[in-house]
Design a protein around this motif. Sequence first.
Motif, PDB file in Angstrom:
ATOM      1  N   GLU A 127      -7.192   0.131  -3.041  1.00 52.02           N
ATOM      2  CA  GLU A 127      -7.711  -0.184  -1.707  1.00 52.02           C
ATOM      3  C   GLU A 127      -7.554   0.998  -0.748  1.00 52.02           C
ATOM      4  O   GLU A 127      -8.423   1.268   0.060  1.00 52.02           O
ATOM      5  CB  GLU A 127      -7.023  -1.428  -1.150  1.00 52.02           C
ATOM      6  CG  GLU A 127      -7.833  -2.067  -0.062  1.00 52.02           C
ATOM      7  CD  GLU A 127      -7.524  -3.535   0.126  1.00 52.02           C
ATOM      8  OE1 GLU A 127      -7.632  -3.975   1.272  1.00 52.02           O
ATOM      9  OE2 GLU A 127      -7.201  -4.230  -0.853  1.00 52.02           O
ATOM     10  N   ILE A 128      -6.442   1.711  -0.844  1.00 50.80           N
ATOM     11  CA  ILE A 128      -6.234   2.881   0.022  1.00 50.80           C
ATOM     12  C   ILE A 128      -7.120   4.040  -0.402  1.00 50.80           C
ATOM     13  O   ILE A 128      -7.708   4.724   0.442  1.00 50.80           O
ATOM     14  CB  ILE A 128      -4.746   3.303   0.016  1.00 50.80           C
ATOM     15  CG1 ILE A 128      -3.885   2.246   0.708  1.00 50.80           C
ATOM     16  CG2 ILE A 128      -4.556   4.681   0.647  1.00 50.80           C
ATOM     17  CD1 ILE A 128      -4.193   2.014   2.180  1.00 50.80           C
ATOM     18  N   TYR A 155       0.819  -1.211   0.000  1.00 47.38           N
ATOM     19  CA  TYR A 155       0.000   0.000   0.000  1.00 47.38           C
ATOM     20  C   TYR A 155       0.852   1.259   0.000  1.00 47.38           C
ATOM     21  O   TYR A 155       0.518   2.234  -0.660  1.00 47.38           O
ATOM     22  CB  TYR A 155      -0.917   0.030   1.222  1.00 47.38           C
ATOM     23  CG  TYR A 155      -1.968  -1.049   1.251  1.00 47.38           C
ATOM     24  CD1 TYR A 155      -2.559  -1.530   0.092  1.00 47.38           C
ATOM     25  CD2 TYR A 155      -2.370  -1.587   2.458  1.00 47.38           C
ATOM     26  CE1 TYR A 155      -3.527  -2.519   0.133  1.00 47.38           C
ATOM     27  CE2 TYR A 155      -3.346  -2.579   2.511  1.00 47.38           C
ATOM     28  CZ  TYR A 155      -3.913  -3.039   1.349  1.00 47.38           C
ATOM     29  OH  TYR A 155      -4.872  -4.010   1.408  1.00 47.38           O
ATOM     30  N   SER A 156       1.921   1.254   0.760  1.00 41.96           N
ATOM     31  CA  SER A 156       2.796   2.425   0.785  1.00 41.96           C
ATOM     32  C   SER A 156       4.180   2.027   1.289  1.00 41.96           C
ATOM     33  O   SER A 156       4.343   0.984   1.914  1.00 41.96           O
ATOM     34  CB  SER A 156       2.213   3.540   1.654  1.00 41.96           C
ATOM     35  OG  SER A 156       2.232   3.187   3.011  1.00 41.96           O
ATOM     36  N   ASN A 168      -0.862  -1.244  -4.527  1.00 42.67           N
ATOM     37  CA  ASN A 168      -2.313  -1.409  -4.514  1.00 42.67           C
ATOM     38  C   ASN A 168      -2.906  -0.090  -4.019  1.00 42.67           C
ATOM     39  O   ASN A 168      -3.191   0.076  -2.834  1.00 42.67           O
ATOM     40  CB  ASN A 168      -2.725  -2.567  -3.612  1.00 42.67           C
ATOM     41  CG  ASN A 168      -4.206  -2.836  -3.675  1.00 42.67           C
ATOM     42  OD1 ASN A 168      -4.997  -1.956  -3.990  1.00 42.67           O
ATOM     43  ND2 ASN A 168      -4.580  -4.048  -3.360  1.00 42.67           N
ATOM     44  N   ARG A 169      -3.046   0.869  -4.933  1.00 39.42           N
ATOM     45  CA  ARG A 169      -3.558   2.195  -4.578  1.00 39.42           C
ATOM     46  C   ARG A 169      -5.075   2.187  -4.431  1.00 39.42           C
ATOM     47  O   ARG A 169      -5.618   2.964  -3.653  1.00 39.42           O
ATOM     48  CB  ARG A 169      -3.143   3.217  -5.639  1.00 39.42           C
ATOM     49  CG  ARG A 169      -1.642   3.377  -5.760  1.00 39.42           C
ATOM     50  CD  ARG A 169      -1.263   4.323  -6.850  1.00 39.42           C
ATOM     51  NE  ARG A 169      -1.632   3.790  -8.145  1.00 39.42           N
ATOM     52  CZ  ARG A 169      -1.135   4.200  -9.306  1.00 39.42           C
ATOM     53  NH1 ARG A 169      -0.254   5.167  -9.333  1.00 39.42           N
ATOM     54  NH2 ARG A 169      -1.516   3.667 -10.433  1.00 39.42           N
TER      55      ARG A 169
END
Length: 192
Positions: A165-166, A50-51, A162-163
Amino acid sequence: MINIENFEFDSVYHVFSHVNGKELIFREETNYHFFLKQLDKYILPVADIYSYCLLPNHFHLLLRFKNIDDIDIESEHQYLMKNFGNFLNSYAKAFNKKYNRKGALFLNAIKRKKITDEKYLLKILHYIHNNAVNHGFVIEINEWKHSSYKSYLNPEKKSKLNRTEIMQYFDSLDIFKNYHQSNIEYDFLNLE
């Protein structure tokens, strides 16, 4: 002191590690690129990233482990730790060879904190993306090129993050940017 929790499938974690001693993990631009290449090779098969933020002497990741069907529950932590061990060892071996050094590059334990609620998830996202600002490497969040923040600002550009989902937590890119510009207290994180 942060509690070292077991990795579990289908769970979200803040994972971080620090250089062993006072050296640097990243001495030059190519180190950052190689680290991300190894992350892709060893961690992307088992987790959605995610980050991230890579600083000269430590790194932070926010990720969710995938559910791997052919691994039994009793072995999941060991299986996921092996992937992390292979990832960090592959980087350290190449780093040691390149700079003619010996010994451990990273601290022994990979620090990790399981994230169980949305509020904590968003605070960790903010913390990771603002890490270079918090450590005084840059003044503005978008000035640090070794984090995932800029990837979120260019949603049309392909990314291994995975942008999606955020971004479901933000109604727009402007809200995402404003959230990252806001001041948040981190003393609750307990990252020692």
